[in-house]
Write a protein that holds these residues in place. Sequence first.
Motif, PDB file in Angstrom:
ATOM      1  N   ALA A 172       0.839  -1.199   0.000  1.00 34.70           N
ATOM      2  CA  ALA A 172       0.000   0.000   0.000  1.00 34.70           C
ATOM      3  C   ALA A 172       0.872   1.247   0.000  1.00 34.70           C
ATOM      4  N   THR A 173       2.016   1.162   0.650  1.00 33.33           N
ATOM      5  CA  THR A 173       2.939   2.294   0.661  1.00 33.33           C
ATOM      6  C   THR A 173       3.321   2.664  -0.771  1.00 33.33           C
ATOM      7  N   ALA A 174       3.672   1.642  -1.573  1.00 36.75           N
ATOM      8  CA  ALA A 174       3.979   1.872  -2.989  1.00 36.75           C
ATOM      9  C   ALA A 174       2.774   2.481  -3.699  1.00 36.75           C
ATOM     10  N   GLY A 175       1.592   1.959  -3.405  1.00 37.15           N
ATOM     11  CA  GLY A 175       0.373   2.454  -4.040  1.00 37.15           C
ATOM     12  C   GLY A 175       0.103   3.908  -3.699  1.00 37.15           C
ATOM     13  N   LEU A 176       0.324   4.281  -2.448  1.00 40.16           N
ATOM     14  CA  LEU A 176       0.110   5.675  -2.036  1.00 40.16           C
ATOM     15  C   LEU A 176       1.115   6.593  -2.735  1.00 40.16           C
ATOM     16  N   HIS A 177       2.341   6.105  -2.871  1.00 38.37           N
ATOM     17  CA  HIS A 177       3.367   6.880  -3.586  1.00 38.37           C
ATOM     18  C   HIS A 177       2.927   7.109  -5.032  1.00 38.37           C
ATOM     19  N   LEU A 178       2.503   6.027  -5.698  1.00 39.44           N
ATOM     20  CA  LEU A 178       2.038   6.145  -7.084  1.00 39.44           C
ATOM     21  C   LEU A 178       0.847   7.093  -7.189  1.00 39.44           C
ATOM     22  N   ALA A 179      -0.073   6.991  -6.230  1.00 43.32           N
ATOM     23  CA  ALA A 179      -1.286   7.813  -6.274  1.00 43.32           C
ATOM     24  C   ALA A 179      -0.925   9.290  -6.174  1.00 43.32           C
TER      25      ALA A 179
END
Length: 386
Positions: A60-67
């Motif tokens: 999710a950390t990666a996902g938040l970064h991408l978002a």
Amino acid sequence: MSQQKFLPFALPDIGDEEINEVVDTLRSGWVTTGPKAKQFEADFAAFIGDGVEAIAVNSATAGLHLALEAIGIGPGDEVIVPSYTFTATAEVVRYLGAHPVCVDVEADTLNISPAAIRAAITPQTRAIMPVHFAGLACKMDEIGAIAREHGLKVVEDAAHALPTTYQGKMIGTYSDITVFSFYANKTMTTGEGGMVVSKNPDLIARCKVMRLHGISRDAFDRYTSNTPAWFYEVIAPGYKYNMPDIAAAIGLQQLKKIRRFHQQREVMAQRFDHELADLPLTLPARPQLASDTHAWHLYPVRLHADAGINRDDFIAQMATRGIGCSVHFIPLHRQPIWRDSYQLRREQFPITDAAFEAEVSLPLYTRMSADDQSRVIAAARAILTT
Ligand SMILES: *Cc1c(COP(=O)(O)O)cnc(C)c1O
């Protein structure tokens, strides 16, 4: 009491279905992002509904970064986050050279306070990151209204919020972009993993490219389409955030069970509510609408000042009775990096700070038996009624 096995705070619920799906993946010859990840994304998008698209990532950390990258957050921007969260919510803001602006929560829900968001808006503010604490939705209507009024984006940290609804709609269908977590202790797991969900095709397209090195086609596309497999173009300095099929295989099967998992969590939460109601503690808030869903990732209680024991001693006594508890969260304003970088003081976050000092997360997960839960209840009662 010490003869009984220690009851851990959390355990993943993995069955033969997940194991068989992983074995199938391992035997298939395709172990990185491929058919299982594609299927998992399609199934997840269908589960959230309302026409969202979903892209699987390795946390999710990666996902938040991408978002945040996809909505255009950059150096000097400000992003409003609750202090009452895990450090991942704030760290991704720093990845992009922007500043997390911590605000207080509301006393009943421990979710980000719309009034505090309003008070924190400056000309540099670009986005708001609500965190649906424990699995209870934030006030998305008010947060959405603030965002529209000030031209801000909303990126939801929905790490706790599968499946959560707000006013009858699934979390994931509300704002610009939403990110779920499949970390080992979340309401479903892929070992490590996350999912980015949005209705905006441009944001999804950007996240897809940045998820894999800024390459315009992923490896599976390259090996299954008609253009030569060796050809690719790099259009941005991207990241390496794709979810391997080995993890997606677990997720495919976990997702099939999420309704049952949730039903079990709901029953357990109701039992805690009933059997702890007379103790000197504050029970977790419930959704405003009885028809809405709380995901019950956590069951957070807050000890009253007159409980006769402080939080740390309570947790230690639960441990001597063989029960693992946890604390959510040590607020960002108490973590050295955030406290010192932004000169954060406890007095700025009175509700968050008081909640942290009193909060205990009791174990609540689908592999707990009714007897396990009886032990948790009996131990809490014994500690708080003597
Ligand atoms: C677990 C969690 C995350 C991070 O999830 P990962 O999948 O481990 O990166 C982010 N925010 C909150 C509130 C969490 O609880």
